[in-house]
Every structure is written in C-alpha cells, then in structure tokens.
Design a protein around this motif. Structure first.
Motif, PDB file in Angstrom:
ATOM      1  N   GLN A 233      -1.168 -16.368   7.050  1.00  0.00           N
ATOM      2  CA  GLN A 233       0.117 -15.705   6.868  1.00  0.00           C
ATOM      3  C   GLN A 233       1.217 -16.586   7.445  1.00  0.00           C
ATOM      4  O   GLN A 233       1.188 -16.950   8.627  1.00  0.00           O
ATOM      5  CB  GLN A 233       0.126 -14.345   7.585  1.00  0.00           C
ATOM      6  CG  GLN A 233       1.464 -13.615   7.514  1.00  0.00           C
ATOM      7  CD  GLN A 233       1.852 -13.265   6.087  1.00  0.00           C
ATOM      8  OE1 GLN A 233       1.109 -12.575   5.392  1.00  0.00           O
ATOM      9  NE2 GLN A 233       3.012 -13.746   5.647  1.00  0.00           N
ATOM     10  N   ALA A 234       2.190 -16.933   6.616  1.00  0.00           N
ATOM     11  CA  ALA A 234       3.336 -17.693   7.106  1.00  0.00           C
ATOM     12  C   ALA A 234       4.194 -16.813   8.009  1.00  0.00           C
ATOM     13  O   ALA A 234       4.350 -15.614   7.760  1.00  0.00           O
ATOM     14  CB  ALA A 234       4.160 -18.217   5.929  1.00  0.00           C
ATOM     15  N   GLN A 289       0.674 -20.960   5.882  1.00  0.00           N
ATOM     16  CA  GLN A 289       0.077 -19.814   5.187  1.00  0.00           C
ATOM     17  C   GLN A 289      -1.190 -20.216   4.452  1.00  0.00           C
ATOM     18  O   GLN A 289      -2.098 -19.401   4.316  1.00  0.00           O
ATOM     19  CB  GLN A 289       1.074 -19.217   4.196  1.00  0.00           C
ATOM     20  CG  GLN A 289       0.503 -18.043   3.399  1.00  0.00           C
ATOM     21  CD  GLN A 289       1.575 -17.226   2.728  1.00  0.00           C
ATOM     22  OE1 GLN A 289       2.638 -16.986   3.316  1.00  0.00           O
ATOM     23  NE2 GLN A 289       1.317 -16.777   1.503  1.00  0.00           N
ATOM     24  N   CYS A 323      -8.263 -15.607   8.891  1.00  0.00           N
ATOM     25  CA  CYS A 323      -7.901 -16.177   7.591  1.00  0.00           C
ATOM     26  C   CYS A 323      -9.082 -16.108   6.630  1.00  0.00           C
ATOM     27  O   CYS A 323     -10.237 -16.302   7.033  1.00  0.00           O
ATOM     28  CB  CYS A 323      -7.467 -17.640   7.746  1.00  0.00           C
ATOM     29  SG  CYS A 323      -5.989 -17.882   8.750  1.00  0.00           S
TER      30      CYS A 323
END
Length: 417
Positions: A233-234, A289, A323
């Motif tokens: 996730q950025a 991300q 992730c």
C-alpha cells in the motif's frame, strides 16, 4: 577423418575476421559494442547482411514464420535433410560483438570454404540466424529456435510485449515484410534437420584459464525464469509509522533473502540471479505500493530445478509483511546432454588443432538447447577474455576464433557426407 581431407586448414582466416568486423558495424555503439535488439531495425539489417553474403556464394536465402533466416547451399541429394550451422544475431542492450554473431559468421565461413574449394556434399548445408535468442526485448528468449523445435507455441510467442508495449507479432510482421521486399524466399514450416552445430563464445573463464582455443560442449544446464510481484500500500513516507506500513519494497527484500537461503546449500553448479527489480510509484517520499523482480535459476540437474521450483512456490504462497505475493513462471527450459556420436566427431576434429581439447557444460542457454529435441545437436566454445560477455568489453582473440571455426568446418565436412 584423414589429415589430407581437413578442409578447416583451407579456411580463409582473414576473410572470416573481416566478416566478424563487418557484421559488428550494424548496430555499433560508441566507443565499442553493439545494440541489436530482437526485430529492431539493426537486427533486421543484420539478417539482410547475412542473406547478401549467402547469395554472393550462390546460396538461396529464405525465412520462416518466426523470421529465422537461412542461407542454403544445395547438396548432391536434395531429398536429404539439411545440416544446420548457426546461432543468433540479436544482442543485449549494451553488448559485445561476438555473442551469437560469431556462430553465424563461422557458419558463413564454412559455406565460403566449401564454395572456394569447390567441395560437393550429399546433404544440403544451411546457415541459420535464429530470432530473439537473447530475450532482452521480448521475454522469454530463444523464440525462433524453440518454435522451430516445437517447444513453444507460436501464439504464445506472438503475444509477448516489449517494454514499450510493442507486440512481438507487430515487430515480426515488419521484419517479414522487409525480408520479402528484399527477395528472400518464404518457407513457413519447420523441418527436421540432419544435425545442428553451434559455435559460441564460452561466456565463462574456463577455456582462458586452461589456455585452450576451443572446447567441446557436452550439454547445457536447465533454466527457469520467474517474475515475482509484491503488492502493498502506497502511503506518505514521513507520516506513516513503521508498524502501520505495508511496504512492498521491504517485503520484497525479505522474500529475496528467503529465496536466496533456499538455494544456499546447493552445489557450485547452481546459478541464481535477480536481473530486474522495480518499485512503483517510484517516488522518493512514497512507500512502495508494488515491487516486481525476476529470477534466473539454472542447474544441470532437472531434479534440483524441480525441488527449488517447489520451494519457490511454497515461499510465495503466503503474505510477506502484510503484502500479497504472486509468482509467475515465464520460461522453463530443461537441461540437455548432447549425443556421444557428435561429441566424438568434434573431439576428433579438434584434436588436430588443439590436443587435449577440454569438454565442458554450458552455463548459459543457447538455441542448441531446443534443437537438441529434434535432431543430433552439439556445440563448440571459444574463450572470451576474463569470461566477460553481455558487455561492450567482451573480447575474443582472432587466433582462438579461427581455430574454433576450422574445427567447425572439419566437423561439418565429416557430417555432410
């Protein structure tokens, strides 16, 4: 083969080396090296150069559905399967001038020697330049030879994209149009060759260390290629606490460490390389991300490759650092061992020029790995300085290359009948 019949002694070394340099001018970089990516303008121009050289020797030039280019010297019996010699003309983005190209020019030298000496032979002899061996523009590599040998589907190859989203099929169509425009004959279907020989630079240090100008290659280790994607996730680099992050780069880094640990205890024949690594959005103050990377895995044993493949899949089934991970196998090429019958011919021919010619396994894959599935196949290596390849400083000695080309000529004479 009796010494009195050794055609290799008649090879014109000066003309052979001039051809090496002439081909190197196509796609030349400053101050040294070349760039001929598969199916680009320079690669296509190199194909036309080969066709022109073949025609000057009275040979027919033709191409197939993958843009593989052949120059054919007729045999006394046109019904016999052709004997093939060749390699590839495409290169890495910043490449030396000998990788692949030397094998094509050496095949041309065999043709020229037969022509100059007025030698007839039973089998037709064809020198081939295979399409996209390197895989530097379109992944995976060895497109032309793998399709020819029935190891890869045409539509799978045709759908691949380069980094500019140009489709292989579109680049190929431009190439085929150019070949047709210059009068090459179109022969779409593959055939079963009588045999295939490929001369290549070693791309390793063994022959130079031994002080030998030529080596006989007994086989090629297998290669698995992977693409791994890590999705996180950025977020803002300055405001997001470490424990709240789903950092794709950090997770990819940890995964790489685990993958390397999985191969750590293997023998010295194992090769594990991460050649590409990228992050998105690729901003200095943004948490990554997405991270993607490639793996090139090689070993002479299929058993070892299969065991590591299973381990890689296990490691990528779970999340890393919050992730998600996906693994894609982009290519599998099984190891091959070349037949003793051809190795014996190469050793016999090499002995005349290089007593105690060494035998070695190729660590790099070559078009020969696919041809071995359809016909008797073998390779010769000649040394390159410090084993350096895929680099503009790639260098070979003319004297070594001439010896290897003479061995190739004698082997071809023996096998042509």
């Amino acid at each position: 083969m009796n010494d009195s019949r050794r055609l290799g002694d008649c090879l014109d070394g000066q003309r052979f080396w001039e051809d090496v340099q002439s081909l190197a001018s196509i796609g030349a970089l400053h101050p040294k090296g070349i760039r001929r990516l598969a199916l680009d303008a320079q690669d296509n121009q190199a194909r036309l150069w080969l066709a022109e050289q073949g025609r000057a020797l009275g040979c027919e030039a033709y191409y197939d559905d993958l843009g593989n280019v052949f120059i054919r010297r007729a045999g006394k019996d046109s019904s016999r399967a052709p004997f093939l010699i060749g390699s590839h003309l495409d290169s890495q983005p910043q490449a030396g001038i000998h990788d692949g190209a030397l094998g094509v020019v050496a095949g041309l030298a065999v043709l020229r020697t037969l022509h100059d000496q007025g030698i007839d032979h039973l089998h037709p002899l064809e020198v081939v330049a295979w399409t996209n061996e390197e895989g530097a523009r379109f992944v995976p590599g060895a497109s032309g030879s793998s399709w020819f040998a029935g190891q890869r589907d045409y539509h799978e190859i045709a759908s691949s994209l380069d980094d500019s989203s140009i489709r292989f099929s579109d680049a190929l169509a431009d190439c085929l149009d150019l070949l047709k425009e210059h009068g090459l004959t179109y022969r779409p279907k593959p055939f079963t060759p009588h045999a295939f020989l490929e001369l290549h630079i070693e791309q390793g240090p063994v022959l130079e260390t031994l002080g030998k100008p030529v080596g006989v290659v007994s086989g090629i280790q297998g290669v698995n290629w992977y693409e791994i994607e890590v999705k996180g996730q950025a977020n803002h680099a300055g405001t997001t606490p470490l424990q709240a992050r789903r950092d794709a780069f950090d997770s990819a880094h940890d995964l790489v460490s685990a993958l390397k640990a999985a191969v750590f205890d293997q023998d010295d024949d194992l090769r594990f390389t991460i050649g590409k690594f990228s992050v998105w959005p690729d901003s200095v103050n943004t948490i990554a991300q997405r991270a993607t990377f490639t793996i090139d895995l090689r070993h002479p044993s299929q058993t070892v490759l299969d065991a590591l493949d299973a381990r890689f899949h296990d490691l990528t089934k779970c999340q890393w650092g919050g992730c998600d991970v996906t693994l894609k196998v982009t290519s599998r090429v099984a190891p091959v061992a070349f037949p003793d019958s051809l190795l014996d011919v190469l050793h016999e021919c090499a002995r005349h020029y290089c007593p105690d010619t060494p035998e070695l396994v190729s660590g790099a894959f070559h078009d020969a790995i696919h041809l071995a599935h359809v016909c008797p196949t073998a390779m010769l290596f000649t040394p390159c300085r410090q084993g350096l390849s895929h680099h503009p400083d790639e260098h070979i000695e003319r004297e070594d290359a001439e010896v290897a080309a003479r061995v190739l000529t004698d082997a071809a004479t023996s096998l042509l009948g």
